[in-house]
Design a protein around this motif. Structure first.
Motif, PDB file in Angstrom:
ATOM      1  N   GLU A   1       0.824  -1.208   0.000  1.00 55.35           N
ATOM      2  CA  GLU A   1       0.000   0.000   0.000  1.00 55.35           C
ATOM      3  C   GLU A   1       0.859   1.259   0.000  1.00 55.35           C
ATOM      4  O   GLU A   1       0.561   2.230  -0.700  1.00 55.35           O
ATOM      5  N   ARG A   2       1.944   1.239   0.770  1.00 50.60           N
ATOM      6  CA  ARG A   2       2.788   2.426   0.889  1.00 50.60           C
ATOM      7  C   ARG A   2       3.636   2.653  -0.356  1.00 50.60           C
ATOM      8  O   ARG A   2       3.831   3.799  -0.802  1.00 50.60           O
ATOM      9  N   TYR A   3       4.155   1.573  -0.947  1.00 50.94           N
ATOM     10  CA  TYR A   3       5.140   1.727  -2.009  1.00 50.94           C
ATOM     11  C   TYR A   3       4.646   1.305  -3.395  1.00 50.94           C
ATOM     12  O   TYR A   3       5.451   1.231  -4.332  1.00 50.94           O
ATOM     13  N   TRP A   4       3.357   1.070  -3.538  1.00 56.02           N
ATOM     14  CA  TRP A   4       2.817   0.744  -4.859  1.00 56.02           C
ATOM     15  C   TRP A   4       3.138   1.846  -5.877  1.00 56.02           C
ATOM     16  O   TRP A   4       3.487   1.533  -7.027  1.00 56.02           O
ATOM     17  N   PRO A   5       3.061   3.135  -5.529  1.00 54.79           N
ATOM     18  CA  PRO A   5       3.453   4.160  -6.523  1.00 54.79           C
ATOM     19  C   PRO A   5       4.881   4.004  -7.022  1.00 54.79           C
ATOM     20  O   PRO A   5       5.172   4.273  -8.190  1.00 54.79           O
ATOM     21  N   VAL A   6       5.785   3.581  -6.140  1.00 53.67           N
ATOM     22  CA  VAL A   6       7.168   3.374  -6.538  1.00 53.67           C
ATOM     23  C   VAL A   6       7.263   2.202  -7.518  1.00 53.67           C
ATOM     24  O   VAL A   6       7.935   2.278  -8.554  1.00 53.67           O
ATOM     25  N   ILE A   7       6.583   1.103  -7.195  1.00 51.55           N
ATOM     26  CA  ILE A   7       6.600  -0.077  -8.063  1.00 51.55           C
ATOM     27  C   ILE A   7       5.973   0.253  -9.405  1.00 51.55           C
ATOM     28  O   ILE A   7       6.508  -0.090 -10.467  1.00 51.55           O
ATOM     29  N   ARG A   8       4.850   0.942  -9.384  1.00 46.03           N
ATOM     30  CA  ARG A   8       4.127   1.271 -10.620  1.00 46.03           C
ATOM     31  C   ARG A   8       4.964   2.158 -11.530  1.00 46.03           C
ATOM     32  O   ARG A   8       4.880   2.076 -12.760  1.00 46.03           O
ATOM     33  N   ASN A   9       5.790   2.999 -10.931  1.00 45.30           N
ATOM     34  CA  ASN A   9       6.614   3.916 -11.717  1.00 45.30           C
ATOM     35  C   ASN A   9       7.701   3.192 -12.510  1.00 45.30           C
ATOM     36  O   ASN A   9       8.251   3.745 -13.457  1.00 45.30           O
ATOM     37  N   ARG A  10       8.000   1.955 -12.131  1.00 51.85           N
ATOM     38  CA  ARG A  10       9.059   1.198 -12.800  1.00 51.85           C
ATOM     39  C   ARG A  10       8.559   0.430 -14.014  1.00 51.85           C
ATOM     40  O   ARG A  10       9.372  -0.085 -14.802  1.00 51.85           O
ATOM     41  N   ILE A  11       7.258   0.285 -14.170  1.00 52.74           N
ATOM     42  CA  ILE A  11       6.702  -0.622 -15.175  1.00 52.74           C
ATOM     43  C   ILE A  11       5.749   0.118 -16.099  1.00 52.74           C
ATOM     44  O   ILE A  11       5.369   1.259 -15.853  1.00 52.74           O
TER      45      ILE A  11
ATOM     46  N   LEU B   1       4.937  -9.838  -5.793  1.00 57.23           N
ATOM     47  CA  LEU B   1       5.506 -10.141  -4.481  1.00 57.23           C
ATOM     48  C   LEU B   1       6.998  -9.867  -4.463  1.00 57.23           C
ATOM     49  O   LEU B   1       7.540  -9.341  -3.484  1.00 57.23           O
ATOM     50  N   SER B   2       7.676 -10.204  -5.549  1.00 52.19           N
ATOM     51  CA  SER B   2       9.106  -9.964  -5.631  1.00 52.19           C
ATOM     52  C   SER B   2       9.418  -8.470  -5.563  1.00 52.19           C
ATOM     53  O   SER B   2      10.390  -8.056  -4.927  1.00 52.19           O
ATOM     54  N   GLN B   3       8.586  -7.660  -6.207  1.00 51.87           N
ATOM     55  CA  GLN B   3       8.791  -6.203  -6.164  1.00 51.87           C
ATOM     56  C   GLN B   3       8.644  -5.673  -4.735  1.00 51.87           C
ATOM     57  O   GLN B   3       9.404  -4.808  -4.296  1.00 51.87           O
ATOM     58  N   VAL B   4       7.653  -6.183  -4.012  1.00 55.63           N
ATOM     59  CA  VAL B   4       7.471  -5.764  -2.622  1.00 55.63           C
ATOM     60  C   VAL B   4       8.684  -6.169  -1.785  1.00 55.63           C
ATOM     61  O   VAL B   4       9.164  -5.404  -0.935  1.00 55.63           O
ATOM     62  N   CYS B   5       9.186  -7.364  -2.032  1.00 50.01           N
ATOM     63  CA  CYS B   5      10.358  -7.822  -1.297  1.00 50.01           C
ATOM     64  C   CYS B   5      11.590  -6.978  -1.625  1.00 50.01           C
ATOM     65  O   CYS B   5      12.434  -6.727  -0.747  1.00 50.01           O
TER      66      CYS B   5
END
Length: 332
Positions: free
Chosen positions: A16-26, A80-84
Motif C-alpha cells: 500500500e505504501r510503495y505501490w506508486p514506486v513499483i508502478r513507476n518502474r513498469i 511479491l518480488s517487487q514488494v520484497c
C-alpha cells in the motif's frame, strides 16, 4: 524507511505504501496486470504476513495453489518480488525469498503456431471493413509486426519516406483509470520497422490532412485506439473464429497474434535472424529464433528425403505382398 525495532511491517502495508514506486518502474499495461494479481492472489495469501516471515517455500506453496494460467501466476510472483525488493532497500530483509523459487517446467511457447498463414490472412482482410481507420490500424500491426500499443502510439512524423521506414519510439495505452498514458516501448529502445510497398498506400491515406504530430492510426474521432475499443468496433470476439481457430483449451486468436504473423512472415521472406530481431525489438536473438519455424522446415526437408528413400521399397502397399517380400530381402 524508519520503523521501530518491534514494528515489522506486513506485506500488505508495504504494498500500500510503495505501490506508486513499483508502478513507476513498469508500463501501464503491466501495472494493470500487477494490480489484478495483487487483488486476486498475492494479497489474499500474504497481505497480513510480516515481511520477514516469508520463506521461499511459502512462496512456492502459494504459487502452486494460486488459480489461473501460468502467466497470471508469474505476474503474481513478480508483484511479491517487487514488494520484497522494497523491503531489501529498506533493510528489513537481507534477501528476496522470491529469487530462489523453482517454477514448474513448462513447454516452450511456439509463437509461429499462432501465426496466420496466407489463406487465414485473406480471411482476416475479408472480415475487416473494406476501408477506414479500423482496417488501417489492423494492417499496421500485420505489416510492421508492432505491438498494438506501439501502432496506437505512431505519429505522422515517425514515417521516413526517404528511407521507407517507420520509427517506433513510444506506446499509447489506457491507464488504470482509463486515461491515456504515453510511455516507452517494451524494450525501452527506439527501433525502425520497414514500410513495404503494399503498406505504402495505407500509410499515405492515413497521413492525409494531418500535421506531423497527429496520430497516424487514430480512431474515427481522432482518439487513440486500444484493444478494447478496437475489438468492440470490429465485433472481434464473434468474427475472429472465422479467421483462425485453435485446439480446445487454447486461447482464441488475439491481436498480438498479428505480431507473431508478421515476424514469421519476415523469416519466410528471407530476412536473417538478426534483422528480424532488430525490427521486432527483441532483447535476445533466442527470443527471435522462436519465429524462425526451423523445426517445420527441417520436418519438411525430412519428409521429402525420406519419401524419396522409401519409394523404391513399395512399403505403402496396404496389402503387403511383394512389397513385404522386397522389404524382407533388404533386411527391413
Amino acid at each position: 524507511m524508519r520503523l521501530a525495532a518491534d514494528a515489522m511491517p506486513t506485506v500488505g502495508a508495504l504494498f500500500e505504501r510503495y505501490w506508486p514506486v513499483i508502478r513507476n518502474r513498469i508500463s501501464p499495461g503491466t501495472a494493470r496486470g500487477y494490480a489484478s494479481a495483487w487483488r486476486q492472489r498475492v494479497g489474499p495469501s500474504f497481505a497480513d504476513v510480516p515481511i520477514d516471515q516469508i520463506t521461499t517455500l511459502d512462496v512456492e506453496r502459494a504459487f502452486a495453489m494460486w488459480s489461473g494460467k501460468r502467466s497470471t501466476k508469474v505476474d503474481a510472483l513478480a508483484v511479491l518480488s517487487q514488494v520484497c525488493q522494497v523491503a531489501i532497500k529498506g533493510r528489513l530483509i537481507p534477501v528476496n525469498p522470491c529469487a530462489g523459487v523453482d517454477l514448474p517446467r513448462m513447454q516452450d511457447d511456439d509463437p509461429a503456431a499462432r501465426a496466420l498463414d496466407w489463406p487465414e490472412v485473406t480471411r482476416l482482410l475479408d472480415v475487416l471493413p473494406a476501408s477506414g481507420p479500423y482496417r488501417r490500424f489492423v494492417l499496421g500491426m500485420l505489416y510492421t509486426g508492432c505491438r498494438l500499443g506501439e501502432v496506437a502510439g505512431l505519429r505522422v512524423s515517425d514515417v521516413d519516406w526517404e528511407t521507407r521506414t517507420i520509427s517506433v519510439s513510444r506506446t499509447a495505452s489506457a491507464g488504470a483509470n482509463g486515461e491515456l498514458v504515453i510511455g516507452p516501448t517494451k524494450g525501452r529502445r527506439i527501433r525502425l520497422v520497414p514500410l513495404a510497398d503494399p503498406f505504402v498506400p495505407v500509410v499515405v491515406e492515413a497521413s492525409e490532412k494531418k500535421g506531423p504530430h497527429d496520430w497516424l492510426f487514430p480512431g474515427p474521432r481522432g482518439g487513440v485506439l486500444n484493444s478494447q475499443n478496437l475489438s468492440r468496433a470490429l465485433d472481434w470476439k464473434n468474427v475472429r473464429g472465422q479467421v483462425k481457430t485453435f485446439a480446445p483449451g487454447e486461447p482464441p486468436l488475439h491481436w498480438h497474434d498479428l505480431r507473431h504473423t508478421a515476424l514469421t512472415l519476415m523469416f519466410r521472406a528471407g530476412l536473417s535472424a538478426p534483422d528480424v530481431q532488430a525490427v521486432a525489438g527483441h532483447s535476445t536473438l533466442q527470443v527471435t529464433q522462436r519465429y524462425a519455424d526451423t523445426r517445420r522446415d527441417a520436418a519438411r526437408r525430412a519428409t521429402e528425403a525420406l519419401s524419396s528413400f522409401f519409394a523404391p521399397l513399395g512399403l505403402s502397399d496396404p496389402e503387403g505382398g511383394e512389397a513385404e517380400k522386397r522389404a524382407s530381402d533388404l533386411g527391413i
